[in-house]
Design a protein around this motif. Structure first.
Motif: not given
Ligand code: SAM
Length: 334
Positions: A35-38, A63-65, A85-87, A111-112, A141, A143
Motif C-alpha cells: 500500500q503506497n498512497f498519493l 483500490g481507492p485506499g 476497495e478490499k481493505d 475484491d477487484v 492505482n 498494488p
Molecule cells: N488509490 C490509492 C492511492 O493512490 O493513494 C491507494 C493506492 S494503494 C497502492 C492500493 C489500494 O488498492 C489499497 O487501498 C489496497 O487496499 C487496494 N487493493 C489491493 N488489492 C485490492 C483488490 N484485489 N481489490 C480491491 N482493492 C485492492
C-alpha cells in the motif's frame, strides 16, 4: 442541459486532507499489501485529467485506499463513481467522501479480481463495439502485484467483449511499476519489447502517459510508477482467440535473446519440431533469424493465423505443452 451543467461543475466541499484522513482513521499503509498512497491532490488531479474528459462519465475506480484519486475523479464532474476497495479500514474515510458528494459515490467493500462491473452501470450506457467508446472509464492505482494479473484478465475481457467491456470499448487508466508500463507500450525492436507489449497492443491503443516518481507516494516504494492508458481497438490487430495468441506470444518470447524460431519451435512436439517450425515460419512469411523483440504485431498476426490452421488440421496440437513432454521424458529416464 441544465442537469449536465450542474454535474460538470460539482466541487467537493472543504474536507480534511488525505494526511488527516490517514491519521483520523489510523490508516497506516500495510507493507505486505504494497500500500503506497498519493497524498498530493494536485498530482491526483493531473493523473485524473490524463483519463480525458470525465464530465457526466461513469467511473469505476479500483483500490481507492484513502481516496486521493477518488477526490480528483469526483471533482472532474462525473455522473457516478463506483469504488471497489478490499481493505475494510478505508471504508469509513470513503463514506465521509460519499456524504460530501451525495448520490455520486458508491462504495463496494470487495475484491477487484472478482467484482462484476458489467451489471453495475445503466444499460443505456452500452455502445456498439465499433462506435465511439462509451462514457465509462476505469481508473486505478493498485498494488503492482494486482495490476499485472488484472490487466491480463481485462485484456482477455476486451478480446471477448465481456466484463467491463460489455459497455463497449471502455477506456482504462492504470498504474504499473514503471518497467511494466514500459513493457506494455514498447515498440518493435526496443529492449523492453515483451509478451505484454504484444498482448496489449494487438487489442488496444496503449499510451504511457505519465511517470510518477517513487517519492510522490507515502510510504515511498522502491520503484517509480508508470500510468498507462488503454483504448480497446474497434478491430483487434489479431483476429484469433486470446488463448491461442497468448500461447504463440509466450512461446516466441521463451528465449528472448535467441532467434525467434527457437521459442516458436516449442509450440510443436519434438518429433515434428523442425519440420513444423519451418512450415509455420515459411507460411507466415517470417524470417526465422529475427529476435522475438524484432517481431511486429503484424508478424504475430501471420504466425497466429498459420498456427490456427495447423491446430485445425491436428486437433492435439493446441494442447501440446513442451514442458509436459520434457517432464514425461525425464520421468521415463528416472
Ligand atoms: N488509490 C490509492 C492511492 O493512490 O493513494 C491507494 C493506492 S494503494 C497502492 C492500493 C489500494 O488498492 C489499497 O487501498 C489496497 O487496499 C487496494 N487493493 C489491493 N488489492 C485490492 C483488490 N484485489 N481489490 C480491491 N482493492 C485492492
Amino acid at each position: 442541459m441544465a442537469s449536465s451543467r450542474t454535474l460538470g461543475t460539482f466541487r467537493l466541499p472543504p474536507l480534511p486532507t488525505i494526511r488527516e484522513i490517514i491519521k483520523l482513521f489510523r490508516l497506516q499503509a500495510v507493507k505486505q499489501l504494497s500500500q503506497n498512497f498519493l497524498l498530493d491532490l494536485r498530482l491526483t488531479d493531473k493523473i485524473v485529467r490524463k483519463a480525458g474528459n470525465l464530465t457526466n462519465a461513469y467511473v469505476y475506480e479500483v483500490g481507492p485506499g484513502p481516496g486521493g484519486i477518488t477526490r480528483s475523479i469526483l471533482n472532474a464532474g462525473v455522473a457516478e463513481l463506483l469504488v471497489v476497495e478490499k481493505d475494510s479500514r478505508f471504508i469509513p474515510g470513503l463514506q465521509m467522501l460519499s456524504d460530501a458528494a451525495p448520490g455520486k459515490l458508491r462504495i463496494v467493500h470487495g475484491d477487484v479480481l472478482t467484482f462484476k462491473i458489467e451489471r453495475a452501470f445503466p444499460e443505456s450506457l452500452k455502445r456498439q463495439w465499433e462506435d465511439d467508446p462509451p462514457n465509462v472509464h476505469i481508473i486505478g492505482n493498485l498494488p503492482f502485484s494486482v495490476s499485472t494479473p488484472l490487466i491480463i484478465k481485462w485484456l482477455e475481457n476486451v478480446s471477448q467483449r465481456n466484463g467491463p467491456f460489455t459497455y463497449g470499448r471502455t477506456r482504462m487508466m492504470l498504474t504499473f511499476q514503471k518497467e511494466v508500463a514500459e513493457r506494455l507500450t514498447a515498440t518493435t525492436g526496443s529492449k523492453q519489447r515483451s509478451r505484454l507489449s504484444i498482448m496489449a497492443q494487438y487489442l488496444c491503443d496503449v499510451q504511457h502517459i505519465l511517470t510518477i516518481p517513487g517519492q510522490a507516494f507515502v510510504p515511498k516504494p522502491e520503484v517509480d510508477s508508470g500510468v498507462v492508458h488503454f483504448t480497446p481497438l474497434p478491430r483487434p490487430r489479431i483476429e484469433q482467440p486470446f488463448k491461442l495468441v497468448e500461447k504463440v506470444v509466450q512461446n516466441a518470447f521463451q528465449f528472448r535473446r535467441k532467434y525467434c524460431h527457437r521459442g516458436l519451435g516449442m509450440l510443436f512436439p519434438e518429433a515434428q519440431r523442425l519440420e513444423s517450425t519451418g512450415k509455420l515460419l515459411e507460411s507466415a512469411d517470417v524470417d526465422p533469424t529475427l529476435r522475438p523483440t524484432q517481431l511486429t504485431v503484424s508478424h504475430f498476426k501471420s504466425l497466429c493465423d498459420v498456427y490456427r490452421k495447423m491446430c485445425d488440421e491436428d486437433p492435439h496440437l493446441f494442447a501440446y505443452n513442451f514442458r509436459e513432454e520434457l517432464r514425461q521424458k525425464s520421468e521415463k529416464r528416472g
